[in-house]
Write a protein that holds these residues in place. Structure first.
Motif, PDB file in Angstrom:
ATOM      1  N   THR A 166       0.610  -0.974   0.189  1.00  0.00           N
ATOM      2  CA  THR A 166       0.370  -0.223  -0.289  1.00  0.00           C
ATOM      3  C   THR A 166       0.887   0.744   0.136  1.00  0.00           C
ATOM      4  O   THR A 166       2.336   1.117   0.646  1.00  0.00           O
ATOM      5  CB  THR A 166      -0.702   0.172   0.818  1.00  0.00           C
ATOM      6  OG1 THR A 166      -0.328  -0.065   2.254  1.00  0.00           O
ATOM      7  CG2 THR A 166      -2.045  -0.951   1.543  1.00  0.00           C
ATOM      8  N   GLU A 167       0.403   2.376  -0.816  1.00  0.00           N
ATOM      9  CA  GLU A 167       1.056   3.766  -0.360  1.00  0.00           C
ATOM     10  C   GLU A 167      -0.128   4.747  -0.292  1.00  0.00           C
ATOM     11  O   GLU A 167      -1.205   4.187  -0.797  1.00  0.00           O
ATOM     12  CB  GLU A 167       1.288   3.620  -1.948  1.00  0.00           C
ATOM     13  CG  GLU A 167       2.394   5.086  -1.948  1.00  0.00           C
ATOM     14  CD  GLU A 167       2.633   5.450  -2.914  1.00  0.00           C
ATOM     15  OE1 GLU A 167       3.198   6.999  -3.606  1.00  0.00           O
ATOM     16  OE2 GLU A 167       3.546   4.664  -4.145  1.00  0.00           O
ATOM     17  N   GLU A 168       0.084   5.572   0.360  1.00  0.00           N
ATOM     18  CA  GLU A 168      -1.294   6.626   0.835  1.00  0.00           C
ATOM     19  C   GLU A 168      -0.644   7.369   0.574  1.00  0.00           C
ATOM     20  O   GLU A 168       0.382   8.947   0.492  1.00  0.00           O
ATOM     21  CB  GLU A 168      -1.282   6.725   2.591  1.00  0.00           C
ATOM     22  CG  GLU A 168      -1.236   5.261   2.787  1.00  0.00           C
ATOM     23  CD  GLU A 168      -1.118   4.583   5.018  1.00  0.00           C
ATOM     24  OE1 GLU A 168      -2.068   5.816   5.491  1.00  0.00           O
ATOM     25  OE2 GLU A 168      -1.020   4.066   5.219  1.00  0.00           O
ATOM     26  N   VAL A 169      -1.463   8.817   0.411  1.00  0.00           N
ATOM     27  CA  VAL A 169      -1.394  10.100  -0.385  1.00  0.00           C
ATOM     28  C   VAL A 169      -2.659  11.038  -0.045  1.00  0.00           C
ATOM     29  O   VAL A 169      -3.731  10.335   0.497  1.00  0.00           O
ATOM     30  CB  VAL A 169      -1.047  10.457  -1.486  1.00  0.00           C
ATOM     31  CG1 VAL A 169      -0.082  10.059  -2.463  1.00  0.00           C
ATOM     32  CG2 VAL A 169      -2.742  10.122  -2.166  1.00  0.00           C
ATOM     33  N   ALA A 170      -3.003  12.179   1.109  1.00  0.00           N
ATOM     34  CA  ALA A 170      -4.074  12.940   1.528  1.00  0.00           C
ATOM     35  C   ALA A 170      -4.296  13.970   0.654  1.00  0.00           C
ATOM     36  O   ALA A 170      -5.636  14.916   1.176  1.00  0.00           O
ATOM     37  CB  ALA A 170      -3.675  12.877   3.100  1.00  0.00           C
ATOM     38  N   ASP A 171      -3.728  13.428  -0.295  1.00  0.00           N
ATOM     39  CA  ASP A 171      -3.738  15.592  -1.159  1.00  0.00           C
ATOM     40  C   ASP A 171      -3.694  15.242  -2.616  1.00  0.00           C
ATOM     41  O   ASP A 171      -3.735  13.993  -3.024  1.00  0.00           O
ATOM     42  CB  ASP A 171      -2.611  16.126  -0.723  1.00  0.00           C
ATOM     43  CG  ASP A 171      -2.897  17.429  -2.182  1.00  0.00           C
ATOM     44  OD1 ASP A 171      -2.450  17.729  -3.389  1.00  0.00           O
ATOM     45  OD2 ASP A 171      -4.063  18.185  -1.307  1.00  0.00           O
ATOM     46  N   GLY A 172      -5.322  15.646  -3.314  1.00  0.00           N
ATOM     47  CA  GLY A 172      -5.497  15.668  -4.537  1.00  0.00           C
ATOM     48  C   GLY A 172      -4.817  15.373  -5.691  1.00  0.00           C
ATOM     49  O   GLY A 172      -4.968  14.823  -6.474  1.00  0.00           O
ATOM     50  N   ARG A 173      -3.904  16.946  -5.282  1.00  0.00           N
ATOM     51  CA  ARG A 173      -2.808  16.923  -6.205  1.00  0.00           C
ATOM     52  C   ARG A 173      -1.725  15.690  -6.123  1.00  0.00           C
ATOM     53  O   ARG A 173      -1.091  15.441  -7.450  1.00  0.00           O
ATOM     54  CB  ARG A 173      -2.259  18.757  -6.483  1.00  0.00           C
ATOM     55  CG  ARG A 173      -3.431  19.370  -6.561  1.00  0.00           C
ATOM     56  CD  ARG A 173      -2.719  20.840  -6.379  1.00  0.00           C
ATOM     57  NE  ARG A 173      -4.091  21.585  -6.595  1.00  0.00           N
ATOM     58  CZ  ARG A 173      -4.636  22.284  -7.678  1.00  0.00           C
ATOM     59  NH1 ARG A 173      -3.677  21.141  -8.764  1.00  0.00           N
ATOM     60  NH2 ARG A 173      -4.962  23.017  -7.868  1.00  0.00           N
ATOM     61  N   ALA A 174      -1.413  15.113  -4.850  1.00  0.00           N
ATOM     62  CA  ALA A 174      -0.286  14.269  -4.731  1.00  0.00           C
ATOM     63  C   ALA A 174      -0.971  12.967  -5.484  1.00  0.00           C
ATOM     64  O   ALA A 174      -0.238  12.528  -6.411  1.00  0.00           O
ATOM     65  CB  ALA A 174      -0.048  14.358  -3.582  1.00  0.00           C
ATOM     66  N   ALA A 175      -1.983  13.195  -5.542  1.00  0.00           N
ATOM     67  CA  ALA A 175      -2.548  11.674  -5.865  1.00  0.00           C
ATOM     68  C   ALA A 175      -2.461  11.849  -7.550  1.00  0.00           C
ATOM     69  O   ALA A 175      -2.605  10.120  -7.916  1.00  0.00           O
ATOM     70  CB  ALA A 175      -3.826  11.913  -5.369  1.00  0.00           C
ATOM     71  N   LEU A 176      -2.916  12.504  -8.482  1.00  0.00           N
ATOM     72  CA  LEU A 176      -2.493  13.197  -9.384  1.00  0.00           C
ATOM     73  C   LEU A 176      -0.949  12.045 -10.048  1.00  0.00           C
ATOM     74  O   LEU A 176      -1.190  11.918 -11.168  1.00  0.00           O
ATOM     75  CB  LEU A 176      -3.518  14.780 -10.448  1.00  0.00           C
ATOM     76  CG  LEU A 176      -4.942  14.354 -10.129  1.00  0.00           C
ATOM     77  CD1 LEU A 176      -4.880  15.862 -10.506  1.00  0.00           C
ATOM     78  CD2 LEU A 176      -4.938  14.007 -11.421  1.00  0.00           C
ATOM     79  N   ASP A 177      -0.048  13.236  -9.140  1.00  0.00           N
ATOM     80  CA  ASP A 177       0.934  12.781  -9.836  1.00  0.00           C
ATOM     81  C   ASP A 177       1.253  11.385  -9.699  1.00  0.00           C
ATOM     82  O   ASP A 177       1.744  10.844 -10.421  1.00  0.00           O
ATOM     83  CB  ASP A 177       2.103  13.241  -8.729  1.00  0.00           C
ATOM     84  CG  ASP A 177       1.800  14.989  -8.771  1.00  0.00           C
ATOM     85  OD1 ASP A 177       1.415  15.048  -9.806  1.00  0.00           O
ATOM     86  OD2 ASP A 177       1.847  15.759  -7.743  1.00  0.00           O
ATOM     87  N   ARG A 178       0.365  10.626  -8.911  1.00  0.00           N
ATOM     88  CA  ARG A 178       1.013   9.059  -8.425  1.00  0.00           C
ATOM     89  C   ARG A 178       0.091   8.224  -9.528  1.00  0.00           C
ATOM     90  O   ARG A 178       1.042   7.270  -9.992  1.00  0.00           O
ATOM     91  CB  ARG A 178       0.580   8.860  -7.419  1.00  0.00           C
ATOM     92  CG  ARG A 178       1.342   9.532  -5.621  1.00  0.00           C
ATOM     93  CD  ARG A 178       2.462   9.313  -6.157  1.00  0.00           C
ATOM     94  NE  ARG A 178       2.907   7.958  -6.015  1.00  0.00           N
ATOM     95  CZ  ARG A 178       3.376   7.329  -7.125  1.00  0.00           C
ATOM     96  NH1 ARG A 178       4.595   7.444  -8.015  1.00  0.00           N
ATOM     97  NH2 ARG A 178       4.057   6.331  -6.586  1.00  0.00           N
ATOM     98  N   VAL A 179      -0.730   9.047  -9.701  1.00  0.00           N
ATOM     99  CA  VAL A 179      -1.628   8.010 -10.417  1.00  0.00           C
ATOM    100  C   VAL A 179      -1.662   8.142 -12.266  1.00  0.00           C
ATOM    101  O   VAL A 179      -1.191   7.134 -12.851  1.00  0.00           O
ATOM    102  CB  VAL A 179      -3.135   8.202 -10.533  1.00  0.00           C
ATOM    103  CG1 VAL A 179      -4.236   7.975  -9.442  1.00  0.00           C
ATOM    104  CG2 VAL A 179      -3.532   9.438 -11.167  1.00  0.00           C
TER     105      VAL A 179
END
Length: 244
Positions: free
Chosen positions: A35-48
């Protein structure tokens, strides 16, 4: 319960509430996910955009960029175009559920949720994604041209009257299924089973909402459709060959 595979599957948890992230992380880890966790939408966009995940657990309300936008970005292309997406939200109304599913999510879970239900939804989403059930009629993988529509399932591209039209995952899958079976009536239940999967939690009203939006994108007059026709009391069909 999700059986851990030989090679751990990867899950991205996108959630701004630390307590929920911890619960989700713990139980996905027990099920064999890295698992990997992010709490921010912009960080999530970078990851996906950068890495592929087998599962994305995606909260709707996020700081920066909302979950619906993230899901639509994933489905428009990139490494996670066909990854499993389980959307989490505090909202429990039908329009909110439809919006989440229309954005391309495979399933939708309302907070607060029980661990057993969460893991059952995870198992369903991962199973459908792993066998490619996100595509309607797996045997139908070629380009389909019907009436004014040309559909390329490999590129997930739709052209209507020669122009590219942006469709959500469910919109494309419904259109592809109907256009590749011209004149065949599909009940709402059949569309749910073939597009979302038999073990999903969507309703027939969701199908109507998706078809309504699809008509607004592909029909010249959505109020008087010429391609996606209603079979009253049953479901929908694509216009017959002889009627085109």
């Amino acid at each position: 319960m999700v059986t851990p595979p030989d090679k751990p599957r990867r899950a991205l948890i996108v959630e701004d509430e630390a307590a929920i992230r911890e619960i989700v992380r713990f139980h996905l880890s027990l099920a064999g996910f890295d698992t990997e966790e992010v709490a921010d939408g912009r960080a999530a966009l970078d990851r996906v955009r950068a890495d592929r995940f087998d599962l994305v657990v995606l909260d709707v309300m996020l700081p920066g960029v909302d979950g619906v936008t993230i899901c639509r970005t994933m489905r428009s292309g990139g490494p996670n175009q066909r990854s499993g997406v389980l959307m989490l939200t505090a909202r429990d109304t039908e329009p909110d559920k439809v919006l989440g599913l229309e954005s391309g999510a495979d399933d939708y879970l309302t907070k607060p949720f029980g661990v057993r239900e969460f893991m059952a939804r995870v198992a369903s989403v991962v199973r459908r994604a792993s066998v490619g059930a996100s595509q309607p009629e797996r045997a139908q993988t070629g380009i389909v041209t019907s009436a004014d529509v040309t559909l390329d399932p490999d590129r997930r591209q739709a052209r209507v009257r020669g122009e590219l039209v942006e469709l959500t995952k469910q919109e494309f899958d419904i259109l592809y299924l109907l256009a590749s079976r011209r004149g065949i009536v599909f009940s709402r239940a059949a569309l749910i089973a073939k597009v979302w999967g038999e073990d999903t939690y969507v309703t027939e009203r969701t199908v109507d909402a998706v078809v309504s939006r699809l008509r607004r994108k592909v029909e010249q007059d959505p109020d008087d459709p010429e391609m996606i026709l209603t079979a009253w009391g049953v479901g929908y069909k694509f216009v017959d060959v002889e009627a085109a």
